[in-house]
Write a protein that holds these residues in place. Structure first.
Motif, mmCIF file in Angstrom:
data_model
loop_
_atom_site.group_PDB
_atom_site.id
_atom_site.type_symbol
_atom_site.label_atom_id
_atom_site.label_comp_id
_atom_site.label_asym_id
_atom_site.label_seq_id
_atom_site.Cartn_x
_atom_site.Cartn_y
_atom_site.Cartn_z
ATOM 1 N N THR A 127 0.825 -1.206 0.000
ATOM 2 C CA THR A 127 0.000 0.000 0.000
ATOM 3 C C THR A 127 0.861 1.258 0.000
ATOM 4 O O THR A 127 0.490 2.276 -0.597
ATOM 5 N N GLY A 128 2.019 1.194 0.645
ATOM 6 C CA GLY A 128 2.943 2.336 0.588
ATOM 7 C C GLY A 128 3.508 2.536 -0.802
ATOM 8 O O GLY A 128 3.656 3.677 -1.271
ATOM 9 N N SER A 175 0.899 4.226 -2.887
ATOM 10 C CA SER A 175 0.823 5.658 -2.605
ATOM 11 C C SER A 175 1.957 6.415 -3.294
ATOM 12 O O SER A 175 1.761 7.521 -3.825
ATOM 13 N N TYR A 196 -8.264 5.551 -2.588
ATOM 14 C CA TYR A 196 -7.024 5.963 -1.928
ATOM 15 C C TYR A 196 -7.232 6.061 -0.419
ATOM 16 O O TYR A 196 -6.330 5.765 0.363
ATOM 17 N N SER A 231 -6.845 2.530 0.806
ATOM 18 C CA SER A 231 -5.468 2.056 0.629
ATOM 19 C C SER A 231 -4.518 2.701 1.638
ATOM 20 O O SER A 231 -3.756 2.008 2.325
ATOM 21 N N GLN A 232 -4.574 4.023 1.750
ATOM 22 C CA GLN A 232 -3.643 4.691 2.653
ATOM 23 C C GLN A 232 -4.026 4.483 4.110
ATOM 24 O O GLN A 232 -3.150 4.403 4.976
ATOM 25 N N HIS A 265 -2.538 1.263 4.933
ATOM 26 C CA HIS A 265 -1.079 1.399 5.057
ATOM 27 C C HIS A 265 -0.696 1.862 6.458
ATOM 28 O O HIS A 265 0.172 1.262 7.114
ATOM 29 N N VAL A 283 -1.872 11.456 3.286
ATOM 30 C CA VAL A 283 -0.881 10.386 3.260
ATOM 31 C C VAL A 283 -0.548 9.904 4.671
ATOM 32 O O VAL A 283 -0.018 8.807 4.843
ATOM 33 N N GLY A 325 -2.667 9.079 6.813
ATOM 34 C CA GLY A 325 -3.642 8.083 7.214
ATOM 35 C C GLY A 325 -5.012 8.618 7.563
ATOM 36 O O GLY A 325 -5.986 7.876 7.537
ATOM 37 N N PRO A 376 -4.471 11.792 -3.111
ATOM 38 C CA PRO A 376 -3.953 12.148 -1.790
ATOM 39 C C PRO A 376 -4.204 13.620 -1.478
ATOM 40 O O PRO A 376 -4.224 14.472 -2.379
#
Length: 416
Positions: A57-58, A61, A81, A84-85, A88, A314, A316, A396
């Motif tokens: 996941t990182g 990003s 996103y 996903s983030q 992460h 980014v 979280g 993001p």
């Protein structure tokens, strides 16, 4: 494999007499059955899974922000996103107690004597040193970044990216080197795989350790329960920054939905960006065959559209908001450009890595991509990008440029 390497690098070194070994180096210094091959392998399996998800996941990003030529990130679904983030950061935080538990299960091996009984063993221990160092560095700097505290002199994003590759590479090397032990540790107790490859004496010793661990069920179960509760507590008290229904119990989340001007968290303020003095002379320039130079009143005269979209940072955290403004595609068309033109969006912010961003064709043509003038029914607050900010689905937060002053065809910023 280890024996072959020993033959190449040299013979095993003789061990010193046991009577000369003192303290943690003496035989039986660590009697707990919890320091066992089985416990280490099973904890390592969970940690390896968390590391793998966190790494993938990182990496995703990173590609979203700095896409290689073959990569294309879609404009929908708008929440992708965010998920996903959020995953992460959640797996990264969960990896911290998992790593501590893993290190606790294996730390007696630090006191094995001799420290490197053979050249192959020395190479193996050096590889573990790289693995532990990279893992600690990755998780610690990630935690510091979430807190927005940067005591180090290096650029976090670049360091985090490359350390991630080192850590995941070290994990793969470690798994390959320890494959027999891992297979035994993960095998069901009493199965042939649990003692595969061991001589009779070693197999009997391993069975005795496992039996002792089973008999002393309370410590073993307490250990597993404590590890699970710790991981669960860390996740529950932080994941609410991404999963809104859990916001009230996520007391350790640094950014929680509903906190901030207009009910939305803020990372970069207008004061820090130097954009607090925007006046009536503000103009938005859209370069194209029919160049536009628009005042705030001109933008308000365009057809206004409202979209419900999340800001996904980014770090979280993420939060939904209602945005109203002009479709970017409408402005591109008015400037004589195709609606799916890749453009660079620039901010009034005078410095910083994220003062520009690239809007790729899928996002430029999306009817949900706005140059927003209003947030949650109100004029944008200065900290949210007054007078104009970009808001696009599935991007993001650092790429949702605030205080927009210019739109130019072509790539050149973050994401380009």
């Amino acid at each position: 494999m280890t024996r072959a390497l020993d033959r190449v690098l040299g013979a095993r070194l003789p061990a010193p007499p046991e009577q000369l070994r003192r303290g943690p180096f003496r035989p039986g210094a660590f009697p707990s059955p919890l320091h066992s091959e089985r416990r280490a392998a099973r904890t390592g399996a969970f940690l390896g899974l968390a590391f793998t998800v966190c790494f993938l996941t990182g990496l995703l990003s990173h590609w979203v922000q700095q896409p290689p030529g073959w990569f294309s990130w879609p404009a929908s679904p708008s929440w992708l996103y965010r998920v996903s983030q959020g995953t992460h950061v959640a797996t990264g935080l969960a990896s911290i107690p998992l790593l501590l538990v893993k290190l606790w299960t294996v730390y007696p091996k630090l006191f094995e004597w001799p420290p490197a009984g053979s050249p192959a063993r020395a190479v193996s221990r050096l590889a573990v040193l790289v693995l532990v160092g990279a893992s600690v560095m990755q998780l610690l700097t990630g935690l510091i970044n979430i807190a927005e505290w940067y005591p180090f002199g290096f650029f976090f994003t670049t360091t985090h990216y490359w350390t991630g590759w080192i850590a995941i590479g070290a994990v793969l090397v470690h798994v390959g080197a320890k494959a027999p032990e891992i297979r035994r540790g993960l095998a069901r107790r009493g199965s042939p795989g649990a003692t595969a490859g061991l001589d009779d004496a070693t197999a009997a010793e391993l069975t005795a350790v496992d039996t002792e661990a089973e008999v002393s069920g309370v410590p073993r179960r307490a250990f597993v329960l404590a590890a699970g509760l710790t991981v669960g507590a860390v996740t529950l008290t932080t994941v609410g920054q991404s999963v809104t229904p859990l916001a009230r119990v996520s007391v350790l989340g640094p950014r929680i939905a509903g906190v901030g001007p207009q009910g939305l968290p803020v990372r970069q303020t207008a004061e820090r960006a130097g954009t607090t003095d925007v006046g009536a002379d503000y103009r938005l320039v859209v370069d194209g065959p029919d160049r536009l130079e628009l005042s705030l009143a001109d933008l308000q005269a365009f057809p206004q559209h409202t979209e419900r979209l999340p800001i996904s940072c980014v770090e979280g955290w993420s939060a939904n908001a209602t945005w109203t403004g002009v479709r970017l595609a409408d402005l591109l068309e008015a400037a004589g450009l195709p609606r799916d033109t890749e453009v660079t969006v620039e901010s009034l912010q005078t410095g910083g890595l994220y003062r520009v961003s690239t809007v790729s064709p899928p996002h430029a043509r999306s009817p949900r991509t706005l140059l927003a003038l209003r947030l949650n029914g109100e004029e944008l607050a200065p900290d949210h990008g007054y007078p104009v900010r970009l808001i696009a689905p599935n991007r993001p937060g650092v790429m949702q440029t605030k205080w927009v002053t210019r739109v130019t065809p072509g790539a050149g910023g973050i994401g380009g």
